[in-house]
Design a protein around this motif. Structure first.
Motif, mmCIF file in Angstrom:
data_model
loop_
_atom_site.group_PDB
_atom_site.id
_atom_site.type_symbol
_atom_site.label_atom_id
_atom_site.label_comp_id
_atom_site.label_asym_id
_atom_site.label_seq_id
_atom_site.Cartn_x
_atom_site.Cartn_y
_atom_site.Cartn_z
ATOM 1 N N PHE A 6 -17.988 25.450 -79.347
ATOM 2 C CA PHE A 6 -17.016 24.098 -78.970
ATOM 3 C C PHE A 6 -15.632 24.142 -77.988
ATOM 4 N N VAL A 10 -13.720 21.945 -75.515
ATOM 5 C CA VAL A 10 -12.772 21.778 -75.614
ATOM 6 C C VAL A 10 -11.164 21.751 -75.145
ATOM 7 N N LEU A 13 -11.790 19.555 -71.692
ATOM 8 C CA LEU A 13 -10.971 18.595 -73.100
ATOM 9 C C LEU A 13 -8.911 18.576 -72.938
ATOM 10 N N ILE A 14 -8.760 19.908 -73.267
ATOM 11 C CA ILE A 14 -7.562 20.091 -73.545
ATOM 12 C C ILE A 14 -6.700 20.322 -72.302
ATOM 13 N N ILE A 17 -6.304 16.951 -70.936
ATOM 14 C CA ILE A 17 -5.029 16.196 -71.943
ATOM 15 C C ILE A 17 -3.929 16.240 -71.435
#
Lengths: 517, 146
Positions: A6, A10, A13-14, A17
């Protein structure tokens, strides 16, 4: 441990963000973006180190068993692609520190960049057709905004062509996926692959449709990866955004299309390989030839290189069309090579533009005189692209051509060799125009002073040149010590042609956590 | 000062806004096994701010939301993604549902990582929809002023 799968999704993505939360704080954003890229690269390297001995890793998101849940799989091919993508992501992120303008930066360049990386990694790792569609959309939307960010007139014009064609491709992709689900009752790639390998359990209708559906997928992925005759959106849009955006697009986006083609045409669509893979081979030849002929006519560096992207895609498809262990190994090797070579060329083009203020070959000139180092940095990827030994391109083409000869496909081999010569010709053109010939009088004055001024100020020189130097060095290393890379490519090709491990790991081993290593 | 264009609309909004927000939270918590959830709840909440925007103008709606929509988007995403990490502590695949209390609590239902995910989606949807609405309204106001 399988949760490592993952991480390539991830981590970007983090990072994205955090970048959204730090909107408009440019210095901190740069820092976070770099940290994100480095961690993505480390995670990809770790993943690759687990997969490289020949293992296949799989995990079911949220523990919903396959074929019902979302599956992530990494075999040698996908882990290698994730590694190369993460490496390019890091290189271009460093390069863009020097070329980004404040306006684009404060309108969300960094978060979009990471969302795009997430889409690319997701598409490489997914083991499910519909999920692949979702990652394609993530990639498309973020790349569309990256392409038009800045809102210059030419950018919007290119963006319209890009997004229209790619939305059409997405629609075809979705329709084809719906039909696939209707035909087979599953979208899990491993499940599909297993059923296709037991043709006696399938009805005539299903078998027939599984020969027809590939063509619909070929159209969809063909637009995404710029195959003949669906490639014209690429040269029409890739020269419009800033150079670092073009570099990362050329490195990753079309390659994801080819990756998907290789994946589905080795795992799922094998009902009638004589028919489907011959079509692939013909398209491969035409893509090579039209791409390189388009490039010969160009005098603008970015357009010229964009046409070369198309031409190189033909080689990647050629390996798939030949469909033998050696040819698929050639495709995997070529993929690694072309991602490095192509983006290095764009990055060098960006440096020339920065010094001389133009991409027009007629107005450029005299770079060999004023900067030997820049010349070498262009020379290596350019001649590697043309396939001159001992650079990486030679081995990639050697494997493909040899596979073609072994199978007696002389037409495609001739095309591949002829296109190589034309590639060499147009690389020589850039060399002769931008580097060799004397400075054209009166237009843009480039002298050694100016170059050293641009390149010696530590703040721009390091991020501009470091990625190119590393990529060029890698290309030489891959060329000189081709054995390990060839071995990995061979292993990837064997796994593609015999996906027993892939299917077993997804369907029978990773279903519950008790069995995971 | 709140500038209103229609007395009826502004008075109705004054009473409707809290009701709609309350209802959106109800939808959010109802969502796990019944119709509702973070997405619909978020839409309902942003509709409330949209109504405020129509009745009192975009600046008033911005004040009412208190935080910048971009912050909401980021926070929502962060909450949703972090809900997936709890599974890692239990050595299960990412995003596997973790339950923190075995029985259903009144109103909010069964607490666990799915609820956290829903709350993230709720914040994200409020952020995105109000960002779109506010940008559109800004443009309209500029046109009207010109």
């Amino acid at each position: 441990m399988n949760n490592l799968l993952f991480m390539p999704i991830v981590i970007p993505l983090i990072t994205a963000i955090c970048l959204i939360l730090l909107w408009r704080q440019r210095v901190i954003q740069r820092l976070v973006s770099l940290v994100g890229c480095v961690s993505l690269f480390l995670a990809a390297a770790l993943l690759f180190s687990f997969v490289a001995p020949g293992n296949v890793l799989a995990i079911q998101a949220a523990n919903w068993p396959a074929p019902f849940g979302i599956t992530l799989v990494a075999d040698t091919f996908s882990a290698l692609m994730v590694l190369v993508a993460a490496f390019m992501g890091l290189s271009v992120a460093i390069y863009s520190l020097a070329t980004l303008d404040p306006e684009r930066e404060s309108f969300g360049y960094h978060p979009l960049y990471h969302i795009m990386l997430m889409g690319v990694c997701g598409a490489f790792l997914t083991g499910d057709m519909f999920n692949m569609y979702v990652w394609y959309e993530v990639m498309l939307i973020s790349s569309f905004v990256l392409l038009t960010l800045g809102g210059e007139r030419s950018q919007l014009e290119g963006g319209v062509k890009y997004v229209t064609l790619n939305l059409l491709a997405s629609t075809l992709f979705l329709i084809a996926t719906g039909m696939l689900y209707g035909t087979m009752g599953t979208l899990n790639l491993a499940d599909l692959g297993e059923r296709m390998r037991q043709p006696e359990t399938l009805s005539d209708l299903q078998l027939g449709l599984m020969t027809t559906l590939p063509i619909l997928y070929l159209l969809a992925f063909g637009i995404k990866s710029a195959l003949f005759p669906l490639f014209f959106w690429l040269p029409a849009s890739y020269h419009t955004p800033p150079i670092h955006v073009t570099a990362i697009f050329s490195a990753l986006l079309t390659k994801v299309g080819i990756y998907s083609l290789v994946r589905v045409f080795t795992l799922v669509f094998i009902a009638d390989t004589d028919f489907t893979h011959t079509i692939l081979l013909v398209i491969a030849g035409l893509t090579m030839i039209t791409g390189v002929l388009g490039a010969v006519a160009q005098m603008e560096m970015r357009r010229l290189l964009s046409f070369h992207i198309v031409s190189q895609i033909g080689y990647l498809l050629m390996g798939l069309g030949l469909f033998s262990p050696l040819s698929l190994a050639g495709t995997v090797f070529f993929m690694v090579h072309v991602i490095l070579a192509k983006s290095a060329l764009f990055l060098v083009g960006g440096v020339l533009h920065r010094v001389a203020g133009t991409y027009d070959l007629k107005k450029l000139g005299g770079f060999y005189r004023s900067s030997i180092m820049l010349s070498i940095l262009f020379f290596l990827p350019a001649f590697s692209l043309a396939g001159i030994p001992p650079l990486s391109g030679f081995w990639a083409k050697f494997a493909l051509v040899r596979a073609g000869l072994e199978l007696g496909q002389y037409a495609i081999v001739t095309a591949a060799l002829a296109v190589s010569i034309l590639t060499l010709f147009s690389m020589t053109k850039i060399w002769a125009e931008a580097f060799w010939k004397a400075q054209p009088p009166g237009k843009v004055q480039v002298d050694a002073d100016q170059i050293s001024r641009t390149l010696a100020s530590g703040q721009t020189a390091l991020p501009l040149l470091l990625p190119i130097v590393v990529i060029a060095a890698l290309m030489v290393i891959i060329g000189v010590a081709a054995d390990p890379v060839l071995a990995i490519s061979q292993q990837a090709a064997n796994q593609l042609l015999d996906p027993t491990d892939y299917i077993n790991v997804v369907l029978h081993e990773s279903a519950s956590l008790a069995n995971s290593p | 000062m709140k500038i209103s264009f229609s007395v009826i609309l502004s008075t109705a909004t004054y009473y409707l806004l809290p009701l709609m927000l309350l209802f959106s939270v109800y939808l959010l918590f109802r969502g796990h096994n019944e119709p509702g959830g973070g997405f619909v709840g978020g839409l309902m909440a942003s509709a409330a701010f949209g109504l405020e925007m129509i009745a009192y103008g975009v600046n008033s709606a911005r004040r009412e939301l208190r935080v910048h929509p971009t912050t909401l988007i980021g926070t929502g995403l962060l909450v949703a993604v972090s809900s997936g990490f709890f599974a890692l502590f239990e050595d299960q695949p990412f995003m596997t549902a973790q339950w923190w209390y075995d029985e259903k609590l009144p109103v909010i239902g069964k607490p666990g990582s799915p609820m956290m995910f829903d709350i993230g989606v709720y914040l994200l949807v409020i952020g995105i929809v109000s960002l779109i609405l506010f940008s559109l309204a800004d443009e309209t106001e500029q046109i009207q002023e010109a």
